[in-house]
Design a protein around this motif. Structure first.
Motif, PDB file in Angstrom:
ATOM      1  N   ILE A  91      62.450 157.768 -27.607  1.00 23.90           N
ATOM      2  CA  ILE A  91      62.279 158.482 -26.334  1.00 23.90           C
ATOM      3  C   ILE A  91      61.282 157.738 -25.449  1.00 23.90           C
ATOM      4  N   GLY A  92      60.162 157.341 -26.035  1.00 20.57           N
ATOM      5  CA  GLY A  92      59.154 156.617 -25.262  1.00 20.57           C
ATOM      6  C   GLY A  92      59.668 155.285 -24.751  1.00 20.57           C
ATOM      7  N   ILE A  93      60.398 154.553 -25.589  1.00 19.55           N
ATOM      8  CA  ILE A  93      60.903 153.242 -25.191  1.00 19.55           C
ATOM      9  C   ILE A  93      61.978 153.375 -24.124  1.00 19.55           C
ATOM     10  N   PHE A  94      62.843 154.377 -24.236  1.00 18.36           N
ATOM     11  CA  PHE A  94      63.882 154.548 -23.224  1.00 18.36           C
ATOM     12  C   PHE A  94      63.273 154.922 -21.873  1.00 18.36           C
ATOM     13  N   GLY A 119      55.733 157.479 -21.680  1.00 19.86           N
ATOM     14  CA  GLY A 119      56.362 156.772 -22.788  1.00 19.86           C
ATOM     15  C   GLY A 119      55.379 156.431 -23.887  1.00 19.86           C
ATOM     16  N   GLY A 120      54.193 155.962 -23.518  1.00 19.22           N
ATOM     17  CA  GLY A 120      53.186 155.625 -24.516  1.00 19.22           C
ATOM     18  C   GLY A 120      52.689 156.843 -25.277  1.00 19.22           C
ATOM     19  N   THR A 121      52.530 157.946 -24.564  1.00 19.46           N
ATOM     20  CA  THR A 121      52.070 159.175 -25.224  1.00 19.46           C
ATOM     21  C   THR A 121      53.099 159.669 -26.243  1.00 19.46           C
ATOM     22  N   ILE A 122      54.371 159.695 -25.842  1.00 15.32           N
ATOM     23  CA  ILE A 122      55.409 160.169 -26.761  1.00 15.32           C
ATOM     24  C   ILE A 122      55.544 159.223 -27.952  1.00 15.32           C
ATOM     25  N   THR A 123      55.502 157.921 -27.687  1.00 16.69           N
ATOM     26  CA  THR A 123      55.594 156.958 -28.782  1.00 16.69           C
ATOM     27  C   THR A 123      54.419 157.103 -29.742  1.00 16.69           C
ATOM     28  N   GLY A 124      53.212 157.255 -29.199  1.00 15.61           N
ATOM     29  CA  GLY A 124      52.035 157.440 -30.052  1.00 15.61           C
ATOM     30  C   GLY A 124      52.099 158.713 -30.872  1.00 15.61           C
ATOM     31  N   LEU A 125      52.581 159.793 -30.247  1.00 23.02           N
ATOM     32  CA  LEU A 125      52.742 161.033 -30.999  1.00 23.02           C
ATOM     33  C   LEU A 125      53.800 160.881 -32.090  1.00 23.02           C
ATOM     34  N   VAL A 177      41.053 161.751 -33.719  1.00 21.14           N
ATOM     35  CA  VAL A 177      40.774 160.341 -33.435  1.00 21.14           C
ATOM     36  C   VAL A 177      41.972 159.478 -33.798  1.00 21.14           C
ATOM     37  N   SER A 178      42.610 159.763 -34.929  1.00 17.88           N
ATOM     38  CA  SER A 178      43.768 158.968 -35.348  1.00 17.88           C
ATOM     39  C   SER A 178      44.925 159.117 -34.359  1.00 17.88           C
ATOM     40  N   VAL A 179      45.122 160.305 -33.821  1.00 13.29           N
ATOM     41  CA  VAL A 179      46.194 160.528 -32.849  1.00 13.29           C
ATOM     42  C   VAL A 179      45.903 159.779 -31.551  1.00 13.29           C
ATOM     43  N   VAL A 180      44.654 159.799 -31.103  1.00 11.23           N
ATOM     44  CA  VAL A 180      44.273 159.075 -29.888  1.00 11.23           C
ATOM     45  C   VAL A 180      44.490 157.575 -30.075  1.00 11.23           C
ATOM     46  N   ILE A 181      44.136 157.056 -31.238  1.00 19.90           N
ATOM     47  CA  ILE A 181      44.353 155.638 -31.523  1.00 19.90           C
ATOM     48  C   ILE A 181      45.846 155.307 -31.425  1.00 19.90           C
ATOM     49  N   ALA A 182      46.684 156.164 -31.989  1.00 20.33           N
ATOM     50  CA  ALA A 182      48.127 155.921 -31.956  1.00 20.33           C
ATOM     51  C   ALA A 182      48.653 155.909 -30.525  1.00 20.33           C
ATOM     52  N   MET A 183      48.232 156.865 -29.703  1.00 20.24           N
ATOM     53  CA  MET A 183      48.724 156.925 -28.323  1.00 20.24           C
ATOM     54  C   MET A 183      48.233 155.740 -27.505  1.00 20.24           C
ATOM     55  N   ALA A 184      46.962 155.368 -27.673  1.00 16.98           N
ATOM     56  CA  ALA A 184      46.420 154.223 -26.930  1.00 16.98           C
ATOM     57  C   ALA A 184      47.122 152.936 -27.335  1.00 16.98           C
ATOM     58  N   ALA A 185      47.372 152.763 -28.630  1.00 15.52           N
ATOM     59  CA  ALA A 185      48.037 151.553 -29.104  1.00 15.52           C
ATOM     60  C   ALA A 185      49.461 151.471 -28.582  1.00 15.52           C
ATOM     61  N   ALA A 186      50.167 152.582 -28.615  1.00  5.45           N
ATOM     62  CA  ALA A 186      51.552 152.596 -28.144  1.00  5.45           C
ATOM     63  C   ALA A 186      51.619 152.289 -26.649  1.00  5.45           C
ATOM     64  N   THR A 187      50.721 152.879 -25.864  1.00  6.52           N
ATOM     65  CA  THR A 187      50.716 152.643 -24.420  1.00  6.52           C
ATOM     66  C   THR A 187      50.430 151.181 -24.102  1.00  6.52           C
ATOM     67  N   ALA A 188      49.430 150.609 -24.792  1.00  5.02           N
ATOM     68  CA  ALA A 188      49.084 149.205 -24.555  1.00  5.02           C
ATOM     69  C   ALA A 188      50.234 148.284 -24.939  1.00  5.02           C
ATOM     70  N   SER A 189      50.920 148.581 -26.032  1.00  2.31           N
ATOM     71  CA  SER A 189      52.012 147.728 -26.487  1.00  2.31           C
ATOM     72  C   SER A 189      53.196 147.793 -25.532  1.00  2.31           C
ATOM     73  N   LEU A 190      53.529 148.975 -25.055  1.00  5.33           N
ATOM     74  CA  LEU A 190      54.636 149.098 -24.111  1.00  5.33           C
ATOM     75  C   LEU A 190      54.297 148.420 -22.786  1.00  5.33           C
ATOM     76  N   TRP A 191      53.051 148.511 -22.374  1.00  4.64           N
ATOM     77  CA  TRP A 191      52.637 147.804 -21.167  1.00  4.64           C
ATOM     78  C   TRP A 191      52.809 146.301 -21.345  1.00  4.64           C
ATOM     79  N   ALA A 192      52.424 145.776 -22.510  1.00  5.30           N
ATOM     80  CA  ALA A 192      52.568 144.344 -22.767  1.00  5.30           C
ATOM     81  C   ALA A 192      54.031 143.938 -22.770  1.00  5.30           C
ATOM     82  N   ALA A 193      54.889 144.782 -23.347  1.00  4.63           N
ATOM     83  CA  ALA A 193      56.325 144.474 -23.369  1.00  4.63           C
ATOM     84  C   ALA A 193      56.885 144.403 -21.956  1.00  4.63           C
TER      85      ALA A 193
END
Length: 279
Positions: free
Chosen positions: A96-99, A114-120, A148-164
Motif C-alpha cells: 500500500i505504501g509503495i503503490f 506511504g512511509g507511515t503505512i510501510t513503517g506500520l 520507539v520501535s514503531v517510530v524507527i520503522a516509520m522513519a526508516a520506511a519514509t527515508a527509504s521511499l524518499w531515496a527510491a
C-alpha cells in the motif's frame, strides 16, 4: 517467574545474517520502485514485485534473528498460521505504501502517508510474528520501547521511499538499502529489548527443537520470492545499464522526431547553430 531471555544464542551470526537479508530485500524492492517511477511500462507489476521483495526481506530478517532467541529451559514453538499471516501483512501494508509513492510521487503528503503505512507494516509484521510464538509463559512489553520501535520503522520506511524516488542510480539505491537494513534491524532489536517473558511453572524442561530447526522450513517461500525478484532485476536492462538511450537528462522519455518530410521538422533558431542530438 521471569524467564532468562537470550537474543544472541548464536553470537553475532544471526544479527549479521538478519541485517544482510533486510538489506537484500530493501535493495531489490527499492530498485523495483525506482524502475516503476522511471517509466509507466508495467508499473503495477514492478510495484507489486517491490512490495513482495521488501516484505519477504524484512520477514526473513525477523525470523533469522529469532533463530537466536531462546528462553533458558523453555521450549519454544511457532504457530504456522500466525507466522505466515505476519508475512502477508508485511507484503500488503508495504505494498500500500509503495503503490501510493509509485503513483503519487516520493514527496509531500504522498511520501509521508506511504512511509507511515510501510513503517506500520514493518512493525505489525514484527509484533504479529512475536504473537505466533508458543511457550509456557506470557510475553510482556515495555510500552515506551514499543513506541520507539514503531517510530524507527516509520522513519526508516519514509527515508527509504524518499531515496527510491530520487532516481539517482544504483549506488543511491544501494546506500538506501543499507540504511533501511540497519533501521529494520534496529527496529527489531529495539522491540526485543522491550520484551519480558513471564514463565509459568518449572523452567527445567529441555528444549526439544532449536528455533533454527523450527523456522528454517518456513523460510523457503520468502527466499524463493527474493530469488525471483533478484533474477527479474538483474535481467532488466534499464536497472542494469542505468538510464536508457531513449531518456533525456531529466530521466523523462524522449520522443524520436518524425523523419517524414514536413512532419516534426523545425528550422533552426536564428543565432543558434543546430547540433545533432545525442540519443
Amino acid at each position: 517467574m521471569q524467564g532468562t531471555v537470550d537474543g544472541f544464542s548464536y553470537g553475532l551470526v544471526t544479527p549479521v545474517v538478519a541485517y544482510l537479508m533486510a538489506c537484500l530485500g530493501g535493495a531489490l524492492g527499492l530498485r523495483c520502485t525506482t524502475r516503476a517511477l522511471r517509466t509507466r511500462s508495467w508499473r503495477p507489476g514492478w510495484l507489486a514485485l517491490g512490495s513482495a521483495a521488501i516484505g519477504a526481506g524484512i520477514w526473513t530478517m525477523h525470523f533469522v534473528a529469532m533463530m537466536g532467541f531462546t528462553v533458558r529451559g523453555i521450549p519454544i514453538h511457532y504457530d504456522t498460521l500466525t507466522t505466515f499471516a505476519s508475512l502477508g501483512i508485511a507484503v500488503v501494508m508495504v505494498g500500500i505504501g509503495i503503490f501510493i509513492v509509485g503513483y503519487r510521487g516520493a514527496k509531500g503528503a504522498a511520501l509521508f502517508t506511504g512511509g507511515t503505512i510501510t513503517g506500520l507494516g514493518v512493525a505489525s509484521m514484527h509484533y504479529l510474528g512475536m504473537a505466533g510464538m508458543r511457550l509456557p509463559g506470557e510475553l510482556e512489553y515495555n510500552t515506551v520501547m514499543v513506541a520507539v520501535s514503531v517510530v524507527i520503522a516509520m522513519a526508516a520506511a519514509t527515508a527509504s521511499l524518499w531515496a527510491a524516488g530520487q532516481v539517482r542510480g544504483f549506488r543511491w539505491s544501494l546506500g538506501a538499502s543499507l540504511v533501511m537494513g540497519l533501521a529494520v534491524s534496529g527496529m527489531h532489536y529495539t522491540g526485543m529489548a522491550a520484551l519480558h517473558v513471564q514463565v509459568h511453572g518449572s523452567t527445567g524442561s529441555p528444549v526439544d527443537h532449536s528455533p533454527a530447526e523450527l523456522l528454517a522450513p518456513m523460510m523457503i517461500g520468502p527466499l524463493v520470492i527474493l530469488v525471483v525478484a533478484g533474477a527479474v532485476v538483474m535481467l532488466d536492462p534499464l536497472l542494469v545499464m542505468g538510464r536508457p538511450a531513449w531518456q533525456g537528462a531529466t530521466g523523462a522519455p524522449v520522443s524520436a522526431p518524425h523523419t517524414a518530410a514536413g512532419v516534426g521538422h523545425r528550422p533552426p533558431r536564428p543565432g543558434r547553430p543546430r547540433t545533432p542530438q545525442s540519443w
